[in-house]
Design a protein around this motif. Structure first.
Motif, PDB file in Angstrom:
ATOM      1  N   GLY A   3     112.154  20.756  49.633  1.00  0.00           N
ATOM      2  CA  GLY A   3     111.284  20.818  48.465  1.00  0.00           C
ATOM      3  C   GLY A   3     110.882  19.471  47.907  1.00  0.00           C
ATOM      4  O   GLY A   3     110.052  19.394  46.998  1.00  0.00           O
ATOM      5  N   THR A   4     111.456  18.392  48.445  1.00  0.00           N
ATOM      6  CA  THR A   4     111.159  17.050  47.938  1.00  0.00           C
ATOM      7  C   THR A   4     109.673  16.726  48.036  1.00  0.00           C
ATOM      8  O   THR A   4     109.122  16.010  47.198  1.00  0.00           O
ATOM      9  CB  THR A   4     111.976  16.009  48.720  1.00  0.00           C
ATOM     10  N   PHE A   5     109.000  17.270  49.052  1.00  0.00           N
ATOM     11  CA  PHE A   5     107.586  16.948  49.283  1.00  0.00           C
ATOM     12  C   PHE A   5     106.664  18.115  48.937  1.00  0.00           C
ATOM     13  O   PHE A   5     105.530  18.183  49.417  1.00  0.00           O
ATOM     14  CB  PHE A   5     107.407  16.535  50.755  1.00  0.00           C
ATOM     15  N   GLN A   6     107.151  19.027  48.099  1.00  0.00           N
ATOM     16  CA  GLN A   6     106.366  20.234  47.814  1.00  0.00           C
ATOM     17  C   GLN A   6     105.081  19.935  47.054  1.00  0.00           C
ATOM     18  O   GLN A   6     104.130  20.732  47.097  1.00  0.00           O
ATOM     19  CB  GLN A   6     107.215  21.235  47.034  1.00  0.00           C
ATOM     20  N   ASN A   7     105.034  18.808  46.352  1.00  0.00           N
ATOM     21  CA  ASN A   7     103.825  18.453  45.609  1.00  0.00           C
ATOM     22  C   ASN A   7     102.963  17.426  46.330  1.00  0.00           C
ATOM     23  O   ASN A   7     102.050  16.844  45.748  1.00  0.00           O
ATOM     24  CB  ASN A   7     104.194  17.920  44.228  1.00  0.00           C
ATOM     25  N   GLY A   8     103.278  17.189  47.597  1.00  0.00           N
ATOM     26  CA  GLY A   8     102.484  16.244  48.372  1.00  0.00           C
ATOM     27  C   GLY A   8     103.293  15.052  48.830  1.00  0.00           C
ATOM     28  O   GLY A   8     104.513  14.978  48.649  1.00  0.00           O
ATOM     29  N   ALA A   9     102.606  14.105  49.459  1.00  0.00           N
ATOM     30  CA  ALA A   9     103.265  12.887  49.946  1.00  0.00           C
ATOM     31  C   ALA A   9     103.992  12.197  48.799  1.00  0.00           C
ATOM     32  O   ALA A   9     103.551  12.223  47.652  1.00  0.00           O
ATOM     33  CB  ALA A   9     102.231  11.965  50.583  1.00  0.00           C
ATOM     34  N   PHE A  10     105.104  11.539  49.120  1.00  0.00           N
ATOM     35  CA  PHE A  10     106.004  11.052  48.075  1.00  0.00           C
ATOM     36  C   PHE A  10     106.666   9.757  48.559  1.00  0.00           C
ATOM     37  O   PHE A  10     107.826   9.731  48.946  1.00  0.00           O
ATOM     38  CB  PHE A  10     107.043  12.132  47.795  1.00  0.00           C
ATOM     39  N   MET A  11     105.881   8.668  48.551  1.00  0.00           N
ATOM     40  CA  MET A  11     106.371   7.403  49.088  1.00  0.00           C
ATOM     41  C   MET A  11     107.506   6.807  48.253  1.00  0.00           C
ATOM     42  O   MET A  11     108.378   6.114  48.775  1.00  0.00           O
ATOM     43  CB  MET A  11     105.224   6.394  49.171  1.00  0.00           C
ATOM     44  N   GLU A  12     107.486   7.068  46.956  1.00  0.00           N
ATOM     45  CA  GLU A  12     108.468   6.424  46.088  1.00  0.00           C
ATOM     46  C   GLU A  12     109.900   6.791  46.466  1.00  0.00           C
ATOM     47  O   GLU A  12     110.796   5.945  46.455  1.00  0.00           O
ATOM     48  CB  GLU A  12     108.190   6.796  44.623  1.00  0.00           C
ATOM     49  N   VAL A  13     110.138   8.066  46.799  1.00  0.00           N
ATOM     50  CA  VAL A  13     111.497   8.466  47.142  1.00  0.00           C
ATOM     51  C   VAL A  13     111.906   7.871  48.490  1.00  0.00           C
ATOM     52  O   VAL A  13     113.060   7.522  48.706  1.00  0.00           O
ATOM     53  CB  VAL A  13     111.650  10.001  47.130  1.00  0.00           C
TER      54      VAL A  13
END
Length: 509
Positions: A305-315
């Motif tokens: 679920g970490t990427f459920q809102n789209g790409a997530f470079m910060e994490v």
């Protein structure tokens, strides 16, 4: 001549008996904790492990894990008995090839008594044979082992090893690893380091992963399931291995859009922090519900679920920064988590600065202004947050503000020299907050005691924001600053990291 030799030998023996140190005569048990003030039961005393060899077999249908763990260790005292941290059922223990007595003590202690005591400085080998259902084992209602629809994942902080191999479970005792796991044909395993071999026989496929650099026990990870494996290299030829569950659905594309930039992030971070410290890199996304991430060495894990809102470079930046801060240079005690979390958070701010979405100064200024003076946030001291708060929000945010204040005070050139020198001096070791503050003073040649006291040790909101440390170049703090474009994603990354993957597993009860 023979009679004379015997007499002289007897006299010499008598002389030697008189000079034997008294301490060698009384071996004692190693302690059941390594001495961490926050987690007194974590780790064990009396020995140091240099290598773990794990040969495992896992059956997903029943969640049965069978294994043989071989530990290479050295006694650090004259030992009559020693403890291992482990929760699974044990069938046999050998010490230097001889059967040893063993017994469970408490929820996670395995007490081992060798046939003969182990003298200080002596290398010894421990073999533990075991088998159990890891997800059924709870400590204080918790398990770091999570079943997934197609297998399992084990990852957690501060403890996860005890659910799959016996260990000295504390960051102070780092070791190298060989992890060999047999799973039903058609499934894959993901672990740390480099995949050194793979073979299939009689319906089972065995994968062997090798970590050749020192690694803390909580940073060891294992996943079993159906994965899509992507392999590449950084610009310097470092192997990058990423793995994605085949059941991610719409989450697959944004996960790839983030994690496939691992090589790019490592190349960038190496210019700021120094050479990447390990033999491989990457990340993996198992079919594990919820949001969360953990900096498992060389291969961070991200819940689906970490990427459920789209790409997530910060994490991704956060977890990769941990490869330097937290993994290579690990905490000596769990109260030193600022050395890990404050620095990884600041790395996100540096990435934002690089991407033109808000400078580290702007982000520090905004973070400072966003927390009211009466907020309990300011009561937590990042250098010693308390045993109930080692991952408190203040360790991340106020900790990153402290680094911006330091950068303002000593200037960019000296600041990044400090970060590189820190990695050079402490590579593959452990450190305390005091070690870092002392190094910063030594490298800068400036008195920094007041700055560190203000930002790391003193409860309460500092009178001035981190930008003010730069004197005439500091930022006025009277007005509410404009929110940088990257702020929402940075907050999302911080929350994702603080919610560890094992806390949202499918088998929580």
């Amino acid at each position: 001549m023979r009679h004379r030799s015997t007499v002289v030998g007897g006299a010499l023996a008598a002389c030697l008996l008189l000079t034997v140190p008294a301490s060698a005569a009384t071996p004692t048990p190693g302690s059941a904790g390594i001495g961490d003030p926050y987690l007194p039961d974590s780790g064990n005393g009396g020995y140091d492990v240099s290598h773990y060899d794990l040969r495992l077999q896992y059956r997903p249908r029943t969640d049965r894990l069978d294994g043989t763990a071989t530990l290479l260790a050295t006694a650090t005292q004259d030992l009559s008995r020693f403890d291992l941290d482990f929760v699974l059922d044990v069938q046999e223990v050998l010490v230097d090839g001889k059967r040893a007595a063993f017994a469970k003590a408490g929820a996670h202690e395995l007490q081992v008594t060798p046939r003969t005591p182990l003298s200080k400085g002596r290398p010894f080998t421990v073999v533990v044979r075991y088998g159990d259902v890891p997800s059924e084992k709870k400590v204080d209602g918790h398990s770091a082992w999570s079943r997934t629809p197609d297998g399992a994942v084990v990852a957690g902080e501060p403890a996860a090893a005890a659910w799959w191999f016996p260990s000295n479970d504390h960051p102070r005792d780092k070791a190298t690893y060989d992890i060999s796991v047999a799973v039903p044909e058609g499934l894959q395993t993901v672990s740390n380091g480099i995949l050194s071999s793979r073979s299939t026989q009689r319906g089972w496929t065995r994968y062997t992963w090798r970590s050749t650099k020192p690694q803390a026990t909580y940073l060891a990870t294992l996943a079993v399931g159906k994965f899509e494996i992507a392999q590449g290299t950084t610009s310097n030829g470092l192997p990058v291995i990423n793995a994605y569950s085949k059941d991610l659905g719409d989450g697959l594309a944004p996960a790839k859009a983030s994690i496939e930039r691992t090589g790019e992030v490592i190349d960038w971070a190496s210019t700021l922090f120094g050479p990447y410290p390990f033999e491989a890199a990457g990340g993996y996304v198992p079919n594990l519900p919820g949001r969360g991430a953990l900096e498992t060495q060389t291969r961070p894990v991200y819940a689906s679920g970490t990427f459920q809102n789209g790409a997530f470079m910060e994490v991704v930046v956060h977890e990769l920064a941990h490869q330097w801060f937290g993994d290579s240079v690990s905490v000596r005690n769990w109260r030193d988590t600022w050395l890990s979390e404050g620095f990884a958070t600041y790395a996100e701010w540096l990435w934002s600065e690089k991407e033109g979405e808000g400078t580290a100064r702007e982000l520090a200024d905004y973070a400072y202004a966003s927390q009211p003076a009466d907020d309990p946030f300011w009561k937590v001291r990042p250098a010693d947050p308390g045993k109930d708060n080692p991952l408190h929000n203040a360790v991340y945010l106020r900790g990153a503000m402290a680094l911006q204040a330091l950068r303002e005070k000593i200037g960019d050139s000296t600041f990044f020299t400090v970060l590189k020198e820190w990695q050079k001096q402490r590579r593959h070791g452990n450190a305390t907050v005091e070690d870092f503050t002392r190094l910063a003073q030594d490298v800068s040649g400036k008195s920094l005691r007041r700055l560190f006291d203000t930002w790391l040790y003193t409860p309460g909101k500092p009178a001035q924001g981190p930008g003010a440390a730069g004197g005439k170049n500091g930022i006025a703090q009277a007005a509410q600053p404009v929110q940088p474009k990257s702020w929402k994603n940075l907050e999302r990354a911080r929350l994702s990291h603080r919610h560890r993957p094992e806390l949202t597993g499918a088998d929580r009860s």
